[in-house]
Design an enzyme around this catalytic site. Sequence first.
Site, short mmCIF file in Angstrom:
data_model
loop_
_atom_site.label_atom_id
_atom_site.label_comp_id
_atom_site.label_asym_id
_atom_site.label_seq_id
_atom_site.Cartn_x
_atom_site.Cartn_y
_atom_site.Cartn_z
N SER A 98 95.05 -2.27 22.75
CA SER A 98 93.88 -3.72 24.03
C SER A 98 94.30 -4.77 23.38
O SER A 98 95.12 -5.80 22.96
CB SER A 98 92.28 -3.14 24.34
OG SER A 98 91.54 -3.84 23.96
N ASP A 243 95.56 -6.05 26.79
CA ASP A 243 96.19 -5.30 27.99
C ASP A 243 95.44 -5.70 29.68
O ASP A 243 95.21 -4.73 30.60
CB ASP A 243 95.59 -3.79 27.40
CG ASP A 243 94.16 -3.32 27.76
OD1 ASP A 243 93.56 -4.81 27.01
OD2 ASP A 243 93.56 -2.75 27.19
N ASP A 245 92.56 -5.91 30.49
CA ASP A 245 91.25 -5.69 31.55
C ASP A 245 89.48 -6.84 31.35
O ASP A 245 88.99 -6.28 31.44
CB ASP A 245 90.90 -4.22 30.78
CG ASP A 245 90.52 -4.09 28.84
OD1 ASP A 245 90.58 -4.75 28.83
OD2 ASP A 245 89.83 -3.20 28.76
MG MG Z 1 91.65 -5.13 26.12
#
Ligand code: MG
Length: 453
Positions: A98, A243, A245
Site C-alpha cells: 500500500s 496501490d 485504493d
Molecule cells: Mg493503499
Amino acid sequence: MNTMRLFGTNGVRGVANVDLTPSMVLKLCQSIGTFFRSGRITVGRDGRLSGPMLSEATMAGLTSVGCEVVDVGVAPTPCVQYLTQLWKMDGGVVITASHNPPEYNGVKVLARDGVEIPRSDELAIEEIYRRQGWSSADWRHVGKIFSRRHGIDTYVHDIGRHFDRETVRKAGLTALVDPGNGVGALATPYVLRDLGCGVRTINSNVDGSFPSRPSEPTPQNLKYLTETVRALGVDFAVALDGDADRAIFLDEKGHVHWGDRTFALIEQFFLADNKGEKLVTPVSSSQVVEDVAKAYGGSVIWTRVGSVDVSRKMLETGARLGGEENGGIFYAPHIPVRDGTIAAAFIASILAKTQEKLSTLLGRLPSYYNAKEKVVCPNEKKEQVLREIQGRARGSRIETIDGVKVWHKDNSWILIRPSGTEPVFRLFAEAKTEDETSRLISTYKQIVEDLAK
Ligand code: MG
C-alpha cells in the site's frame, strides 16, 4: 515481523528479503492455496521493486498445491479485487504494501467477493502455515498459470459505466492526477479521460523506489502539488497512495482536503439521488459525515477503524456508499472496497453536474477543528484503562465499537482508542472551535494519564 501472528491489520507485511523472503512467501502461499482447496486464484501486484520476485514465489506456492492462477500483473489493489469478483474466482492474492516505504512489501488475501478475508480465515491460514499442513500436488495436477494482463482495461471500462459521460464531457474539466509513482498511473488517468476530462499527470511513471514523494498522500507529502495545481490552473487534483485504493483531493486553489470531507461531498450527492440510504464510516471520521446524512435524509453506520470493517459492514447491511478519513471511498454497485480511481470519477462527475468549483462545494460543508494526541499506556493495562474510561465518560451519546467515542450536545466529540501496534492510547477530538477542541483533548488526556499510571 512477529512469528506468532503473520497477518497484521492489512495482510502480511514486512521488509522484502528480510521478513518477506521468497521462501517465506512460497510457504505462505502453499498455506493460502491449501486454505482455498486448490481453487482458482487471481494474483496481482503493485509496482514495488520486490514485486516480480514475490509474485513469482506466490504463484509457485499456489500452483504447487494445485491452484489455478490468473495473473493480472501490475495493477491497483481495487482492480485485482474487482476482477476476483467479476471472474468468479475462489480468491485472490495481492502483493502490495500500500503506502508503506519502498523497502516493504506485503501479501493481501482476498475472498471470492474481492474483499479481504475475515480474521477467522487469516487464523486458519496461519494454522496451516505453522504445522506446514499443505500437500504438494502430483506432477499431473500442478496448477496452470494464465496471464490476463488486459484485466485492468475491463476494470477501467467498468468504472466509467457508473457515471454520466455526456455531462462530464460537456463540462470541459481538467484534472491533475498524481499517482506518486504508484500503480494508480495505470488506471486513474484513463478513467478520467474516458469520462471526458482533460487530464494532466505528474509522477505517473510506475517506479517502486517512489522517487518523487512518499507514497502516502498526506498534506505534508503534497505541498509541491499545491504549486502545480496553481501553475497549471486545473479544476482539481487527485493524489493516490501506492496501490491506488486511497485518494486525496486538492481544489482548484491547490488546497488539500482530507478524506472525510470529500467523502461527505460525495455522500451529499449520493443522498440527493438516493433518499434514506445508509452510509458506512469508521468512528474516527468527522462529524460532517453525520451532518450531511441528517440534512439529506440518510443515516450513518459507525464501524471499527479499518477498511475491511467498512467493506464487511456494507455487505452485511446492504449499504451502497462508505468512506474513510484517510481517503477511502467504497461504492458497492462497483465493488464494496476502497478505490481511489472511483473516488476521482465521483469528484469529476459532481463538478460537472454542479458547474461549481470544488473549493465552493467543500466550503459549504459544516467545518470543524480537530486535534490529535497520544498518551503512553503499557499494553497490559490498556483493557482495564479502557473499561474505566467507558465508566467515566459523560456525553449525549457514547459509542464503544472501537475504543470509546463520546459526543456532546453541540456535536463535539472525542475518540479514545488503544493503538494496535504501540503502547499508547490515541485521542482524536473535533469541535466547532479551536478552544473547545483543545479543552476536550486536555480533559481526556489527564483522565487517561491518571488511569494509565
Ligand atoms: Mg493503499
